[in-house]
Scaffold this motif. Sequence first.
Motif, short mmCIF file in Angstrom:
data_model
loop_
_atom_site.label_atom_id
_atom_site.label_comp_id
_atom_site.label_asym_id
_atom_site.label_seq_id
_atom_site.Cartn_x
_atom_site.Cartn_y
_atom_site.Cartn_z
N UNK A 85 -16.92 -7.32 -11.36
CA UNK A 85 -16.64 -5.91 -11.11
C UNK A 85 -16.04 -5.70 -9.71
N UNK A 86 -16.59 -6.39 -8.73
CA UNK A 86 -16.08 -6.25 -7.36
C UNK A 86 -14.65 -6.76 -7.26
N UNK A 87 -14.38 -7.89 -7.90
CA UNK A 87 -13.03 -8.45 -7.85
C UNK A 87 -12.04 -7.54 -8.59
N UNK A 88 -12.44 -7.00 -9.72
CA UNK A 88 -11.57 -6.08 -10.46
C UNK A 88 -11.28 -4.82 -9.65
N UNK A 89 -12.31 -4.29 -9.01
CA UNK A 89 -12.15 -3.11 -8.17
C UNK A 89 -11.17 -3.39 -7.01
N UNK A 90 -11.33 -4.52 -6.39
CA UNK A 90 -10.47 -4.90 -5.28
C UNK A 90 -9.02 -5.10 -5.73
N UNK A 91 -8.86 -5.69 -6.91
CA UNK A 91 -7.51 -5.93 -7.44
C UNK A 91 -6.81 -4.62 -7.80
N UNK A 92 -7.53 -3.67 -8.38
CA UNK A 92 -6.92 -2.39 -8.74
C UNK A 92 -6.45 -1.63 -7.51
N UNK A 93 -7.28 -1.62 -6.46
CA UNK A 93 -6.89 -0.94 -5.22
C UNK A 93 -5.64 -1.58 -4.62
N UNK A 94 -5.63 -2.91 -4.58
CA UNK A 94 -4.48 -3.60 -3.99
C UNK A 94 -3.21 -3.37 -4.81
N UNK A 95 -3.33 -3.38 -6.14
CA UNK A 95 -2.16 -3.19 -6.99
C UNK A 95 -1.61 -1.76 -6.87
N UNK A 96 -2.51 -0.78 -6.80
CA UNK A 96 -2.06 0.61 -6.67
C UNK A 96 -1.35 0.83 -5.34
N UNK A 97 -1.86 0.28 -4.26
CA UNK A 97 -1.21 0.40 -2.96
C UNK A 97 0.18 -0.24 -2.98
N UNK A 98 0.28 -1.41 -3.62
CA UNK A 98 1.56 -2.10 -3.68
C UNK A 98 2.58 -1.31 -4.48
N UNK A 99 2.17 -0.78 -5.63
CA UNK A 99 3.10 0.00 -6.45
C UNK A 99 3.51 1.29 -5.74
N UNK A 100 2.58 1.94 -5.06
CA UNK A 100 2.92 3.17 -4.33
C UNK A 100 3.92 2.89 -3.20
N UNK A 101 3.73 1.75 -2.53
CA UNK A 101 4.63 1.42 -1.42
C UNK A 101 6.04 1.09 -1.89
N UNK A 102 6.19 0.72 -3.15
CA UNK A 102 7.50 0.34 -3.68
C UNK A 102 8.00 1.32 -4.74
N UNK A 103 7.40 2.50 -4.78
CA UNK A 103 7.83 3.57 -5.69
C UNK A 103 7.86 3.12 -7.15
N UNK A 104 6.85 2.38 -7.53
CA UNK A 104 6.71 1.96 -8.93
C UNK A 104 5.70 2.88 -9.59
N UNK A 105 6.11 3.46 -10.68
CA UNK A 105 5.30 4.47 -11.35
C UNK A 105 4.34 3.83 -12.36
N UNK A 106 3.08 4.25 -12.28
CA UNK A 106 2.10 3.88 -13.31
C UNK A 106 1.89 5.12 -14.17
N UNK A 107 2.59 5.23 -15.30
CA UNK A 107 2.57 6.48 -16.07
C UNK A 107 1.26 6.67 -16.81
N UNK A 108 1.04 7.90 -17.18
CA UNK A 108 -0.11 8.24 -18.01
C UNK A 108 0.40 9.10 -19.16
N UNK A 109 -0.27 9.10 -20.28
CA UNK A 109 0.21 9.85 -21.45
C UNK A 109 0.30 11.34 -21.15
N UNK A 110 1.40 11.94 -21.56
CA UNK A 110 1.62 13.37 -21.38
C UNK A 110 1.91 13.98 -22.75
N UNK A 111 1.23 15.04 -23.09
CA UNK A 111 1.46 15.74 -24.35
C UNK A 111 2.10 17.09 -24.06
N UNK A 112 3.22 17.33 -24.68
CA UNK A 112 3.96 18.58 -24.48
C UNK A 112 3.80 19.45 -25.72
#
Length: 298
Positions: free
Chosen positions: A252-279
């Motif tokens: 759990x600790x390693x997964x938590x650490x990996x998610x934080x690191x991946x989100x920071x990296x994607x944000x710094x490079x303008x990579x979008x992590x989309x979520x489902x949108x219903x119109x």
Amino acid sequence: MKEQFNVAWSNLIEKLQGWFNAIIESLPNFILAILVMIVAYYAARYINKFVTKAVGKKVNQPSISKTIGRISAVVVVLAGLFLCLGILDLGKTLTSLLAGAGVVGLAIGLALQGTLANTFAGVILSFRKKIQVGHWIETSGFEGEVMDINLKDFTLKEADNNMVIIPNKTILENPMKNYSLTQKMRIFLECGVGYESDLELVQKLTKEAMADTFDTVDSSDDVEFYYKEFGGSSINFLCRFWVNGEKAIDRLRATNKAIIALKKTFDANDINIPFPIRTLQFDNKLNINQSINQEEGV
């Protein structure tokens, strides 16, 4: 009357003399039987201590080692008892005892079938090196740290600090996952990126982020990366890498650490992590009266 008394007295004296002679004749055997019982008693005490100490070196549970030591002592005492009966020429008594012990043992075995099964399972589990107190295991739908292994049950402490008591028989008969047998575990991280993303860049950044975050990953080449599918709103991928850990909390600790690191990296490079949108679209007005008339067949 006097003669009858004399005859009875003579018979009594004769009987007592016969018993006395029998005792004198059996006295050596009786003394030998007593010596055998004394030797068996002290031998049982010595064997109890020896077996308890020997088993204690391989089993960390004092209750298990003491029980096995006492069983060994009882076996020695019973052997001395049977030997004494043989010395005293009490073969019939010995046969009766053995037959009675067999019947009683059968009755006790049938009455305590479940308890005896758990007892023997506890002994077997205590000698298994792959299951030790302090290990983190998952079995029978429960996951936690092994706190105790005794002759009755198996005690686990879950992550929420609740104690789970599981019969030994259940542990022995069901599959079990032991996280503490290995020093490493593999982390599976799943995520998705937008369809507009540069997939090669996403792969490169993800692998580099994991390599920079965890000391166990020497380089980005040690990180596995696979795109899995075209999802409803994202292109999904799987990232796998190894970390040091022996418990579920380490995962759990390693997964938590990996998610934080991946989100920071994607944000710094303008990579979008989309979520489902219903119109929801309401571009047509509903004629209530017309709908009612159609339902009534007008």
